[in-house]
Design a protein around this motif. Sequence first.
Motif, PDB file in Angstrom:
ATOM      1  N   GLY A   4       0.802  -1.219   0.000  1.00  0.00           N
ATOM      2  CA  GLY A   4       0.000   0.000   0.000  1.00  0.00           C
ATOM      3  C   GLY A   4       0.834   1.267   0.000  1.00  0.00           C
ATOM      4  O   GLY A   4       0.300   2.368   0.196  1.00  0.00           O
ATOM      5  N   ILE A   5       2.143   1.142  -0.248  1.00  0.00           N
ATOM      6  CA  ILE A   5       3.020   2.309  -0.378  1.00  0.00           C
ATOM      7  C   ILE A   5       3.227   2.541  -1.871  1.00  0.00           C
ATOM      8  O   ILE A   5       3.919   1.762  -2.544  1.00  0.00           O
ATOM      9  N   ILE A   6       2.639   3.603  -2.396  1.00  0.00           N
ATOM     10  CA  ILE A   6       2.650   3.856  -3.831  1.00  0.00           C
ATOM     11  C   ILE A   6       4.059   4.252  -4.282  1.00  0.00           C
ATOM     12  O   ILE A   6       4.684   5.131  -3.691  1.00  0.00           O
ATOM     13  N   GLN A   7       4.525   3.597  -5.342  1.00  0.00           N
ATOM     14  CA  GLN A   7       5.874   3.848  -5.841  1.00  0.00           C
ATOM     15  C   GLN A   7       5.913   4.860  -6.979  1.00  0.00           C
ATOM     16  O   GLN A   7       6.940   5.493  -7.208  1.00  0.00           O
ATOM     17  N   GLU A   8       4.786   4.995  -7.674  1.00  0.00           N
ATOM     18  CA  GLU A   8       4.769   5.901  -8.815  1.00  0.00           C
ATOM     19  C   GLU A   8       3.329   6.196  -9.218  1.00  0.00           C
ATOM     20  O   GLU A   8       2.444   5.355  -9.055  1.00  0.00           O
ATOM     21  N   LYS A   9       3.131   7.399  -9.734  1.00  0.00           N
ATOM     22  CA  LYS A   9       1.856   7.729 -10.371  1.00  0.00           C
ATOM     23  C   LYS A   9       2.020   7.532 -11.866  1.00  0.00           C
ATOM     24  O   LYS A   9       2.859   8.173 -12.502  1.00  0.00           O
ATOM     25  N   GLY A  10       1.242   6.597 -12.427  1.00  0.00           N
ATOM     26  CA  GLY A  10       1.287   6.343 -13.855  1.00  0.00           C
ATOM     27  C   GLY A  10       0.137   7.037 -14.555  1.00  0.00           C
ATOM     28  O   GLY A  10      -0.708   7.669 -13.919  1.00  0.00           O
ATOM     29  N   GLU A  11       0.098   6.914 -15.868  1.00  0.00           N
ATOM     30  CA  GLU A  11      -0.961   7.545 -16.655  1.00  0.00           C
ATOM     31  C   GLU A  11      -1.642   6.507 -17.532  1.00  0.00           C
ATOM     32  O   GLU A  11      -0.973   5.738 -18.230  1.00  0.00           O
ATOM     33  N   PHE A  12      -2.961   6.475 -17.468  1.00  0.00           N
ATOM     34  CA  PHE A  12      -3.720   5.546 -18.304  1.00  0.00           C
ATOM     35  C   PHE A  12      -3.649   5.995 -19.753  1.00  0.00           C
ATOM     36  O   PHE A  12      -3.936   7.141 -20.075  1.00  0.00           O
ATOM     37  N   VAL A  13      -3.265   5.059 -20.637  1.00  0.00           N
ATOM     38  CA  VAL A  13      -3.106   5.376 -22.053  1.00  0.00           C
ATOM     39  C   VAL A  13      -4.312   4.922 -22.858  1.00  0.00           C
ATOM     40  O   VAL A  13      -4.948   5.710 -23.554  1.00  0.00           O
ATOM     41  N   ARG A  14      -4.647   3.638 -22.761  1.00  0.00           N
ATOM     42  CA  ARG A  14      -5.771   3.134 -23.551  1.00  0.00           C
ATOM     43  C   ARG A  14      -6.218   1.765 -23.065  1.00  0.00           C
ATOM     44  O   ARG A  14      -5.501   1.088 -22.324  1.00  0.00           O
ATOM     45  N   LYS A  15      -7.411   1.378 -23.522  1.00  0.00           N
ATOM     46  CA  LYS A  15      -7.972   0.062 -23.254  1.00  0.00           C
ATOM     47  C   LYS A  15      -8.179  -0.636 -24.591  1.00  0.00           C
ATOM     48  O   LYS A  15      -8.811  -0.090 -25.492  1.00  0.00           O
ATOM     49  N   MET A  16      -7.642  -1.846 -24.724  1.00  0.00           N
ATOM     50  CA  MET A  16      -7.741  -2.599 -25.962  1.00  0.00           C
ATOM     51  C   MET A  16      -8.559  -3.865 -25.730  1.00  0.00           C
ATOM     52  O   MET A  16      -8.299  -4.600 -24.766  1.00  0.00           O
ATOM     53  N   LEU A  75     -11.752   4.521 -16.215  1.00  0.00           N
ATOM     54  CA  LEU A  75     -10.561   5.288 -16.592  1.00  0.00           C
ATOM     55  C   LEU A  75     -10.696   5.890 -17.986  1.00  0.00           C
ATOM     56  O   LEU A  75     -11.177   5.239 -18.916  1.00  0.00           O
ATOM     57  N   ALA A  76     -10.247   7.131 -18.107  1.00  0.00           N
ATOM     58  CA  ALA A  76     -10.193   7.811 -19.398  1.00  0.00           C
ATOM     59  C   ALA A  76      -8.741   8.158 -19.690  1.00  0.00           C
ATOM     60  O   ALA A  76      -7.912   8.258 -18.775  1.00  0.00           O
ATOM     61  N   ARG A  77      -8.434   8.321 -20.956  1.00  0.00           N
ATOM     62  CA  ARG A  77      -7.065   8.618 -21.366  1.00  0.00           C
ATOM     63  C   ARG A  77      -6.513   9.814 -20.586  1.00  0.00           C
ATOM     64  O   ARG A  77      -7.153  10.856 -20.480  1.00  0.00           O
ATOM     65  N   GLY A  78      -5.337   9.636 -20.026  1.00  0.00           N
ATOM     66  CA  GLY A  78      -4.695  10.706 -19.267  1.00  0.00           C
ATOM     67  C   GLY A  78      -4.953  10.649 -17.778  1.00  0.00           C
ATOM     68  O   GLY A  78      -4.312  11.381 -17.013  1.00  0.00           O
ATOM     69  N   ASP A  79      -5.884   9.797 -17.333  1.00  0.00           N
ATOM     70  CA  ASP A  79      -6.148   9.677 -15.900  1.00  0.00           C
ATOM     71  C   ASP A  79      -4.915   9.142 -15.176  1.00  0.00           C
ATOM     72  O   ASP A  79      -4.190   8.276 -15.686  1.00  0.00           O
ATOM     73  N   ILE A  80      -4.700   9.645 -13.963  1.00  0.00           N
ATOM     74  CA  ILE A  80      -3.562   9.225 -13.150  1.00  0.00           C
ATOM     75  C   ILE A  80      -3.957   8.018 -12.298  1.00  0.00           C
ATOM     76  O   ILE A  80      -5.028   7.997 -11.688  1.00  0.00           O
ATOM     77  N   VAL A  81      -3.066   7.014 -12.264  1.00  0.00           N
ATOM     78  CA  VAL A  81      -3.318   5.807 -11.467  1.00  0.00           C
ATOM     79  C   VAL A  81      -2.154   5.567 -10.517  1.00  0.00           C
ATOM     80  O   VAL A  81      -1.003   5.929 -10.806  1.00  0.00           O
ATOM     81  N   ASN A  82      -2.458   4.975  -9.372  1.00  0.00           N
ATOM     82  CA  ASN A  82      -1.440   4.623  -8.393  1.00  0.00           C
ATOM     83  C   ASN A  82      -0.820   3.278  -8.761  1.00  0.00           C
ATOM     84  O   ASN A  82      -1.544   2.321  -9.073  1.00  0.00           O
ATOM     85  N   LEU A  83       0.509   3.197  -8.704  1.00  0.00           N
ATOM     86  CA  LEU A  83       1.216   1.981  -9.094  1.00  0.00           C
ATOM     87  C   LEU A  83       2.133   1.487  -7.983  1.00  0.00           C
ATOM     88  O   LEU A  83       2.793   2.274  -7.306  1.00  0.00           O
TER      89      LEU A  83
END
Length: 216
Positions: A4-16, A75-83
């Motif tokens: 539960g310790i977030i290492q990075e904020k990523g960005e959602f690109v797309r859903k295929m 999620l929409a393109r550009g949304d920030i996600v916890n990784l």
Amino acid sequence: MFTGIIQEKGEFVRKMKGNNKYQLEISAESVLKNVKTGDSIAVNGVCLTVVDFSDNYFRADVMPETLKATNLGQLARGDIVNLEQALRPDDFIGGHFVTGHIDDTAEVKKVFTEQNAKIIKMELSAEIEKYIVKKGSVAINGVSLTVMEIEDDLMTISLIPETWSETNLAALSVGDKVNIETDMLGKYIYKMLKREENQEKKSKISKDFLAENGFI
């Protein structure tokens, strides 16, 4: 397993879309260090398996049910996600044990500032409210947090500035859905107590009966 310790904020690109499944593509960098195909990465607290990656993105398979049961489907393109990468045997455990299996989503009801803290109030379903206690642990969008208050179906969380700035919780607004994973130890204890209660109901010999008759 995660902490539960977030290492990075990523960005959602797309859903295929594929055959009876989807792939999510997430841009990232530091969380991909030493990663290999088949490794697990938690995305907003959801344990996903890496099926493809490069230096700046990874892809993971996800079932339609997962999209429905978590906020990944919104999620929409550009949304920030916890990784967060999966826990390794020699890693420091700074949060609490998080499985990456989401119990439910909760709706944000209020977000406000109180001195140096950010306060979030969210509405829980009865299904998970029973597992949550004041000062206990809970994972919200994969972030290990301590419950500030729980009253009926409303849970209050207080965030320090570091957690606020380093996770996607800072982007939350009223009405947003967050992924909730309750403390797995609490779930096991609850189940054991319910089982014990059911056994007592089935038997005429209860703890009260034994105590009244001097056996305990």
